[in-house]
Design a protein around this motif. Structure first.
Motif, mmCIF file in Angstrom:
data_model
loop_
_atom_site.group_PDB
_atom_site.id
_atom_site.type_symbol
_atom_site.label_atom_id
_atom_site.label_comp_id
_atom_site.label_asym_id
_atom_site.label_seq_id
_atom_site.Cartn_x
_atom_site.Cartn_y
_atom_site.Cartn_z
ATOM 1 N N LYS A 75 54.731 52.725 53.309
ATOM 2 C CA LYS A 75 54.384 53.184 51.730
ATOM 3 C C LYS A 75 54.951 51.817 51.047
ATOM 4 N N THR A 76 55.919 51.456 51.290
ATOM 5 C CA THR A 76 56.401 50.313 50.709
ATOM 6 C C THR A 76 55.865 48.981 51.012
ATOM 7 N N GLY A 77 55.375 48.770 52.331
ATOM 8 C CA GLY A 77 54.533 47.634 52.633
ATOM 9 C C GLY A 77 53.252 47.852 52.017
ATOM 10 N N ARG A 78 52.627 48.937 51.726
ATOM 11 C CA ARG A 78 51.498 48.784 50.761
ATOM 12 C C ARG A 78 51.474 48.302 49.602
ATOM 13 N N LEU A 79 52.677 48.829 48.898
ATOM 14 C CA LEU A 79 53.175 48.484 47.579
ATOM 15 C C LEU A 79 53.148 46.929 47.329
ATOM 16 N N LEU A 80 54.076 46.497 48.367
ATOM 17 C CA LEU A 80 54.046 45.073 48.338
ATOM 18 C C LEU A 80 52.736 44.154 48.562
ATOM 19 N N PHE A 81 51.977 44.679 49.243
ATOM 20 C CA PHE A 81 50.441 44.093 49.357
ATOM 21 C C PHE A 81 49.872 44.049 48.178
ATOM 22 N N VAL A 82 50.020 45.135 47.249
ATOM 23 C CA VAL A 82 49.237 45.218 46.011
ATOM 24 C C VAL A 82 49.950 44.236 45.211
ATOM 25 N N LEU A 83 51.200 44.207 45.123
ATOM 26 C CA LEU A 83 51.872 43.325 44.311
ATOM 27 C C LEU A 83 51.411 41.985 44.385
ATOM 28 N N VAL A 84 51.210 41.469 45.851
ATOM 29 C CA VAL A 84 51.048 40.297 46.106
ATOM 30 C C VAL A 84 49.792 39.951 45.821
ATOM 31 N N GLY A 85 48.569 40.919 46.048
ATOM 32 C CA GLY A 85 47.306 40.820 45.707
ATOM 33 C C GLY A 85 46.807 40.567 44.049
ATOM 34 N N LEU A 86 47.676 41.400 43.412
ATOM 35 C CA LEU A 86 47.618 41.343 41.821
ATOM 36 C C LEU A 86 48.165 39.919 41.382
ATOM 37 N N HIS A 87 49.411 39.573 41.928
ATOM 38 C CA HIS A 87 49.913 38.086 41.713
ATOM 39 C C HIS A 87 48.926 37.029 41.819
ATOM 40 N N TYR A 88 48.364 37.087 43.025
ATOM 41 C CA TYR A 88 47.249 35.781 43.377
ATOM 42 C C TYR A 88 46.122 36.179 42.553
ATOM 43 N N LEU A 89 45.693 37.253 42.120
ATOM 44 C CA LEU A 89 44.555 37.447 41.111
ATOM 45 C C LEU A 89 44.992 36.879 39.700
ATOM 46 N N ASN A 90 46.261 37.298 39.422
ATOM 47 C CA ASN A 90 46.408 36.877 38.262
ATOM 48 C C ASN A 90 46.620 35.221 37.902
ATOM 49 N N MET A 91 47.209 34.813 39.264
ATOM 50 C CA MET A 91 47.284 33.318 39.099
ATOM 51 C C MET A 91 45.855 32.468 39.088
ATOM 52 N N LEU A 92 44.815 33.192 40.043
ATOM 53 C CA LEU A 92 43.536 32.734 39.706
ATOM 54 C C LEU A 92 42.880 32.847 38.528
ATOM 55 N N GLY A 93 43.213 33.860 37.924
ATOM 56 C CA GLY A 93 42.810 34.322 36.208
ATOM 57 C C GLY A 93 43.432 33.173 35.403
ATOM 58 N N ILE A 94 44.499 32.871 35.407
ATOM 59 C CA ILE A 94 45.167 31.703 34.800
ATOM 60 C C ILE A 94 44.669 30.430 35.104
ATOM 61 N N TYR A 95 44.567 29.975 36.283
ATOM 62 C CA TYR A 95 43.833 28.768 36.712
ATOM 63 C C TYR A 95 42.515 28.520 36.073
ATOM 64 N N LEU A 96 41.529 29.584 36.183
ATOM 65 C CA LEU A 96 40.280 29.552 35.937
ATOM 66 C C LEU A 96 40.406 29.465 34.359
ATOM 67 N N PHE A 97 41.189 30.532 33.471
ATOM 68 C CA PHE A 97 41.212 30.248 31.948
ATOM 69 C C PHE A 97 41.602 28.760 31.592
ATOM 70 N N ALA A 98 42.675 28.199 32.305
ATOM 71 C CA ALA A 98 43.294 26.719 31.907
ATOM 72 C C ALA A 98 42.113 25.910 32.208
ATOM 73 N N LYS A 99 41.330 25.899 33.490
ATOM 74 C CA LYS A 99 40.585 24.933 33.675
ATOM 75 C C LYS A 99 39.154 25.025 32.552
ATOM 76 N N ARG A 100 38.930 26.132 32.448
ATOM 77 C CA ARG A 100 37.885 26.521 31.072
ATOM 78 C C ARG A 100 38.315 25.843 29.871
ATOM 79 N N LYS A 101 39.585 26.210 29.539
ATOM 80 C CA LYS A 101 40.100 25.603 28.228
ATOM 81 C C LYS A 101 40.280 24.191 28.349
ATOM 82 N N ASN A 102 40.806 23.465 29.298
ATOM 83 C CA ASN A 102 40.721 21.810 29.450
ATOM 84 C C ASN A 102 39.323 21.443 29.438
ATOM 85 N N SER A 103 38.467 21.911 30.144
ATOM 86 C CA SER A 103 36.926 21.433 30.132
ATOM 87 C C SER A 103 36.602 21.377 28.652
ATOM 88 N N LEU A 104 36.701 22.434 27.932
ATOM 89 C CA LEU A 104 36.189 22.556 26.483
ATOM 90 C C LEU A 104 36.788 21.732 25.550
#
Length: 120
Positions: free
Chosen positions: A87-116
């Motif tokens: 159960k703890t391992g599953r929680l950690l996988f969820v945390l890691v997955g959310l972290h990378y999705l958030n970082m991808l979102g921040i990257y894409l948002f920053a890239k879009r902002k910089n191109s504009l």
């Protein structure tokens, strides 16, 4: 003997600690990325960072609580340790997955902002 109550207690304390510690780290260390995205508007960045933290806590604590309903009957110490680890391992996988999705979102948002910004 039924070990479920002990497993729930250990898992609950462990996951609360992990969720709170990771949340504080994301909140403190991620602020600089959010500030840079909002053009140094620290008020808006801090409000957004606080809202992200609240969403993070609600999502992950909700996920951890839902895990109680999927717990099988535990009859031995071996099953207790295995179940808590799973159960703890599953929680950690969820945390890691959310972290990378958030970082991808921040990257894409920053890239879009910089191109504009470059086009204007």
């Amino acid at each position: 003997m039924n070990f479920n109550i002990l497993a729930y207690t250990i898992y609950g304390l462990l996951t609360c600690y992990i969720i709170l510690w990771v949340g504080r780290q994301f909140h403190r260390n991620g602020r600089i990325f959010i500030v840079s995205l909002f053009g140094q508007d620290t008020s808006l960045a801090d409000t957004t960072n606080n809202l992200l933290l609240m969403g993070y806590y609600l999502f992950n604590i909700g996920y951890a609580i839902i895990q109680f309903s999927y717990w099988n009957q535990i009859q031995s110490v071996d099953e207790l340790i295995s179940s808590i680890a799973l159960k703890t391992g599953r929680l950690l996988f969820v945390l890691v997955g959310l972290h990378y999705l958030n970082m991808l979102g921040i990257y894409l948002f920053a890239k879009r902002k910089n191109s504009l910004t470059i086009k204007h």
